[in-house]
Write an enzyme that holds these catalytic residues in place. Structure first.
Site, PDB file in Angstrom:
ATOM      1  N   ASP A 217       0.843  -1.198   0.000  1.00  0.00           N
ATOM      2  CA  ASP A 217       0.000   0.000   0.000  1.00  0.00           C
ATOM      3  C   ASP A 217       0.878   1.248   0.000  1.00  0.00           C
ATOM      4  O   ASP A 217       2.044   1.215   0.386  1.00  0.00           O
ATOM      5  CB  ASP A 217      -0.916   0.019   1.229  1.00  0.00           C
ATOM      6  CG  ASP A 217      -0.146   0.004   2.538  1.00  0.00           C
ATOM      7  OD1 ASP A 217       0.807  -0.798   2.647  1.00  0.00           O
ATOM      8  OD2 ASP A 217      -0.480   0.780   3.453  1.00  0.00           O
ATOM      9  N   GLU A 218       0.291   2.357  -0.469  1.00  0.00           N
ATOM     10  CA  GLU A 218       0.898   3.680  -0.385  1.00  0.00           C
ATOM     11  C   GLU A 218       2.351   3.693  -0.876  1.00  0.00           C
ATOM     12  O   GLU A 218       3.251   4.181  -0.186  1.00  0.00           O
ATOM     13  CB  GLU A 218       0.785   4.210   1.049  1.00  0.00           C
ATOM     14  CG  GLU A 218      -0.676   4.360   1.484  1.00  0.00           C
ATOM     15  CD  GLU A 218      -0.850   4.881   2.902  1.00  0.00           C
ATOM     16  OE1 GLU A 218       0.092   4.736   3.705  1.00  0.00           O
ATOM     17  OE2 GLU A 218      -1.933   5.428   3.195  1.00  0.00           O
ATOM     18  N   VAL A 219       2.563   3.161  -2.067  1.00  0.00           N
ATOM     19  CA  VAL A 219       3.893   3.201  -2.690  1.00  0.00           C
ATOM     20  C   VAL A 219       4.007   4.550  -3.382  1.00  0.00           C
ATOM     21  O   VAL A 219       3.713   4.699  -4.569  1.00  0.00           O
ATOM     22  CB  VAL A 219       4.070   2.031  -3.680  1.00  0.00           C
ATOM     23  CG1 VAL A 219       5.495   2.007  -4.223  1.00  0.00           C
ATOM     24  CG2 VAL A 219       3.731   0.698  -3.013  1.00  0.00           C
TER      25      VAL A 219
END
Length: 567
Positions: A217-219
């Site tokens: 997530d949230e790369v």
């Protein structure tokens, strides 16, 4: 004769009053019971005494009663409790103490996010915190989970949120951007090998786990380093005229690589969904990740449909082998919160029940949910300060577990929550209306769950924080004698300043005592170094504000004469 008539009239009036009282009491007995009628001590069934606790078991252990409550409601097949160990990690002995309560409240699994608290070894030993859990304690926790019929899903970040690895000198060359240690470069073979080693060590210890969550997530940094830019250029040179590879290709390929590694080891990989939401369906489909990983769709708000629309659900239903949902019982409504807003968290869970039921009943491409994960974040990332501590958040966890395990927050569920938290007969039942009026439920100090003393500490902290903030605002922002102008020109009324400060003369001592209380209470649940961190970020801030005001007061009261205007 007249006197006799008066006596007769009085007698008739008395008889009529008695008759009316009998009728009223009879009608009262037939009135519908409300959420708060259990407080009536005359009613054996609703009075809250030891007989009630024996006759009406808490949690979801009473099969017949649970079946009645659940009738006609949507219940997620698996209810997974997330333990975020990267912030004020709890003592594992305390976690083990919680497991019977979680199991009886409806949990089926634990989602354990170790981050740097896992004791990695070999080439990875430096990514562990110096205070990482000993391996024997992790083994004991896994056995305790098994004893309480709880499965375990380990979560290891493999792409974004790798600050605990990439912050180190040893691994800084694996960053996507040199200045930011959040995201891994997916185009470096040594980076992928490092991730494989992490996952392999986690799987070696969690041999009974059916699933491994690999994060993703949230790369936020993707396709920006020279290695990734060159890789995309090569792919585009080889591709056909109608194909063009962008940074999402790098994301999908990395997920496929790590997911395939996990799958070949006999585990099912899970990923967070947020990076997929705005991707073209064709790109996801062509990548092939849908047959490899299961997707966990997260939303912590009350308005889930605002972020997850009809088309997104149809895409997930069509492309992925499995779909999960994820809610939050803490750590979702503010990076520096210290107690959960239970009303908002319950609203989030009630909304999820509605969304999951609706999507499962969809005629075209219905979503067959595998379960719901109740996340409880301790920090927003590795570098952030602490948010709500686990022991303080147990009531929110129990309430929301009961909500999703029993399908709502009706009266029967509220009673079970009351019993599970061991509340006394003065604490009002936790209903939706009660939560709306009192979202933080400070009167939970009248209950006796594992963590009550930490909650009591937060109650005291909340009181003193409010007092300090009020004093600071009143003195510095609202008062006409302690403003920045007054300080800059050393021009104020000493008497006015002393009067302002005198109203809160007790606060420095109260804050100091609060710190002592925290150092006595919190070590029962978290390690001393986490206690010190909490103290510095909370009571330390209050002490600093009071010191700042005291210094302002000193500067404004030392003068005995002042210049003529203008000053």
């Amino acid at each position: 004769m007249i006197i006799c008539k008066k006596k007769m009239l009085m007698l008739v009036a008395c008889l009529m009053m008695i008759a009316c009282m009998v009728i009223i009491n009879t009608m009262r007995g037939k009135e519908k019971k409300t959420d708060y009628d259990f407080m009536n001590k005359k009613d054996k069934w609703y009075s809250w005494d030891k007989r009630f606790e024996e006759d009406r078991p808490s949690g979801v252990d009473d099969e017949e009663e649970v079946k009645r409550i659940r009738n006609g409601k949507y219940i997620p097949p698996r209810r997974v409790v997330h333990l975020d160990l990267k912030g004020a990690p709890p003592k594992l002995s305390y976690v083990a103490e919680l497991l019977p309560l979680l199991s009886s409240s409806g949990a089926t699994d634990l989602l354990i996010e170790y981050e740097d608290m896992f004791p990695y070894w070999g080439s990875l030993q430096n990514i562990s915190a110096t205070t990482a859990y000993p391996m024997q304690e992790i083994a004991a926790l896994l056995q305790a989970a098994k004893d309480n019929n709880l499965g375990v899903i380990p979560l290891v970040q493999t792409f974004g949120h790798l600050e605990f690895v990439l912050k180190l000198e040893q691994f800084k060359n694996l960053r996507e951007e040199p200045s930011y240690p959040q995201s891994l470069c997916p185009s470096r073979e040594e980076a992928v090998n490092m991730v494989r080693t992490m996952v392999n060590q986690i799987m070696e210890i969690h041999r009974d786990s059916t699933h491994i969550h690999i994060g993703c997530d949230e790369v936020y940094q993707l396709g920006q380093c020279r290695t990734c830019v060159r890789r995309l250029a090569v792919e585009n040179e080889k591709s056909s005229a109608d194909a063009y590879y962008q940074d999402r290709f790098l994301f999908l390929d990395h997920v496929k690589t790590v997911g395939s590694f996990v799958s070949k080891k006999g585990k099912i990989p899970l990923i967070w969904d947020d990076m997929l939401r705005n991707m073209p369906r064709s790109d996801i489909q062509n990548s092939g990740i849908g047959s490899i990983v299961e997707v966990m769709v997260w939303s912590y708000t009350e308005d889930i449909d605002r972020f997850l629309g009809h088309d997104t659900w149809r895409m997930y239903a069509k492309l992925f082998r499995g779909v999960w949902a994820a809610s939050a019982f803490k750590g979702a409504f503010g990076e520096k919160e210290y107690v959960p807003n239970m009303y908002r968290h319950v609203q989030n869970h009630l909304t999820w029940l509605q969304v999951m039921e609706r999507e499962e009943k969809e005629e075209h491409l219905p979503v067959k949910f595998k379960g719901l994960a109740l996340t409880g974040w301790s920090r927003y990332d590795h570098f952030a300060v602490l948010c709500e501590l686990l022991p303080v958040s147990i009531p929110s966890l129990v309430v929301n577990l009961m909500v999703v395990s029993l399908g709502g927050l009706e009266f029967a569920v509220s009673r079970r929550i009351h019993s599970a938290l061991k509340c006394d007969n003065i604490k009002v039942l936790i209903s939706l209306e009660e939560l709306r009026q009192n979202p933080f439920q400070w009167d939970l100090t009248r209950c006796n769950w594992p963590g009550r003393k930490a909650f009591y500490l937060m109650n005291t902290y909340n009181i003193h924080r409010t007092e300090v903030d009020l004093l600071f605002s009143s003195a510095h922002d609202k008062s006409a004698w302690m403003t920045s102008w007054n300080v800059r020109h050393s021009f104020s009324s000493p008497w006015r300043v002393q009067e302002i400060m005198r109203t809160a003369s007790y606060l420095p001592g109260a804050v100091k005592e609060l710190e002592s209380q925290a150092r006595r209470v919190l070590p029962r649940f978290i390690e001393p170094w986490s206690v010190s961190e909490w103290v510095e970020q909370h009571t330390g801030v209050l002490a600093d504000k009071l010191s700042q005001l005291a210094e302002i007061a000193r500067k404004l009261t030392y003068r005995t004469v002042w210049p003529r205007r203008p000053v």
